[in-house]
Scaffold this active site. Structure first.
Site, PDB file in Angstrom:
ATOM      1  N   ASP A   1     -14.500  43.579 -23.472  1.00  0.00           N
ATOM      2  CA  ASP A   1     -13.473  43.714 -22.444  1.00  0.00           C
ATOM      3  C   ASP A   1     -13.723  42.651 -21.373  1.00  0.00           C
ATOM      4  OD1 ASP A   1     -11.491  44.977 -20.735  1.00  0.00           O
ATOM      5  OD2 ASP A   1     -13.160  45.880 -19.644  1.00  0.00           O
TER       6      ASP A   1
ATOM      7  N   ASP B   1     -12.006  42.691 -17.623  1.00  0.00           N
ATOM      8  CA  ASP B   1     -11.990  43.178 -16.245  1.00  0.00           C
ATOM      9  C   ASP B   1     -13.056  44.241 -16.011  1.00  0.00           C
ATOM     10  OD1 ASP B   1      -9.349  41.981 -14.968  1.00  0.00           O
ATOM     11  OD2 ASP B   1      -8.869  42.578 -17.011  1.00  0.00           O
TER      12      ASP B   1
END
Length: 290
Positions: A84, A86
């Site tokens: 991922d 963020d």
């Protein structure tokens, strides 16, 4: 064989270990061996039998806060790394920071938080937040990238070290290519998968272009990259990362929301992203990119 590794406070490790071993005996997980990894502050425990979830819960009770990894049979250097972006590879939520340029950060950040906690449907929440940005100048994206987006501590070292050991890395995000392409290049990822903001006349239209990168896509990317046999690593922090974390050989929740943390067999709550390298057994002398 079940292997548990943890990075814990050395001052209380011995006392806590005795309590942990006693507790796990009652759960049917008898300790076979305990040793420190050479040159590292990582305690490795081996159990002849036991369930990963049981051992993770026991470590939480007796050692928290402690960064940890529990795996069956063996722990090896992954050949595929999917992460991922963020609040995992970077220290920000891009859409929240971009929203600040439109004067909407508190409103959009509240939706982001609920989506990452798993309280809202991810796709619906994404479309709602993007719609609120309608009319914002595209130049705000480059300004945001330059002024606000920073790598998470240890991110460069994690990616560079795995690359030096032959691993392929993929940044897969429910965020946007406008940010992820730059972040991926900065950190050394081989591939980037994300969503695309629609822009017309130099302004955001409030819409998206193409298919949505959601939790199912994240897991599908991991499976596609790893195939059936390759050892895989995933890192994430939110509810939309859960299928990807669960699909990985080593699924790490990095300073994660409770639902994502509960789904992971690796957890980093205390250290930076280099804790993942330590728990995989990669010695500091082999780290790159620091």
């Amino acid at each position: 064989m079940l292997i548990a590794r943890l990075i814990a406070d050395t001052a209380t490790r011995e006392t806590r270990l005795d309590a942990l071993v006693d507790a796990l005996k009652g759960e049917g997980a008898a300790l076979a061996s305990a040793a420190m990894l050479a040159g590292e502050e990582v305690l490795e425990l081996r159990f002849a039998q036991g369930e990963p979830a049981t051992v993770l819960a026991a470590i939480d009770r007796h050692f928290a806060p402690a960064d940890m990894l529990v795996s069956r049979d063996t722990i090896a250097v992954p050949q595929v790394f999917v992460s991922d972006m963020d609040s995992t590879m970077i220290g920000q939520e891009c859409i929240d920071e971009l929203a600040d340029y439109a004067g909407l950060k508190p409103q959009i950040a509240a939706i982001t938080e609920r989506a990452m906690q798993g309280e809202l449907d991810f796709v619906a929440a994404l479309r709602e937040r993007v719609a609120l940005l309608k009319g914002l100048g595209e130049s705000a994206i480059s300004d945001c990238l330059a002024d606000r987006i920073t790598p998470m501590p240890g991110a460069r070292t994690l990616v560079a070290t795995l690359a030096a050991m032959g691993a392929r890395s993929v940044l897969v995000t429910g965020g946007f290519h406008h940010f992820a392409d730059s972040v991926g290049a900065m950190l050394g990822f081989d591939r980037v998968v994300g969503n695309r903001l629609e822009v017309s006349g130099g302004k955001l239209t409030g819409g998206l272009v193409g298919a949505i990168t959601d939790s199912a896509v994240k897991a599908a990317v991991l499976r596609e990259e790893a195939g059936e046999r390759q050892v895989s690593l995933a890192t994430g922090d939110g509810a939309n990362d859960i299928p990807m974390i669960e699909a990985a050989t080593y699924g790490f929740a990095y300073r994660a929301k409770p639902k994502a943390r509960a789904a992971a067999n690796g957890r980093v709550d205390r250290g930076d992203l280099t804790a993942v390298l330590s728990l995989l057994g990669i010695p500091r002398k082999d780290w790159r990119g620091a």
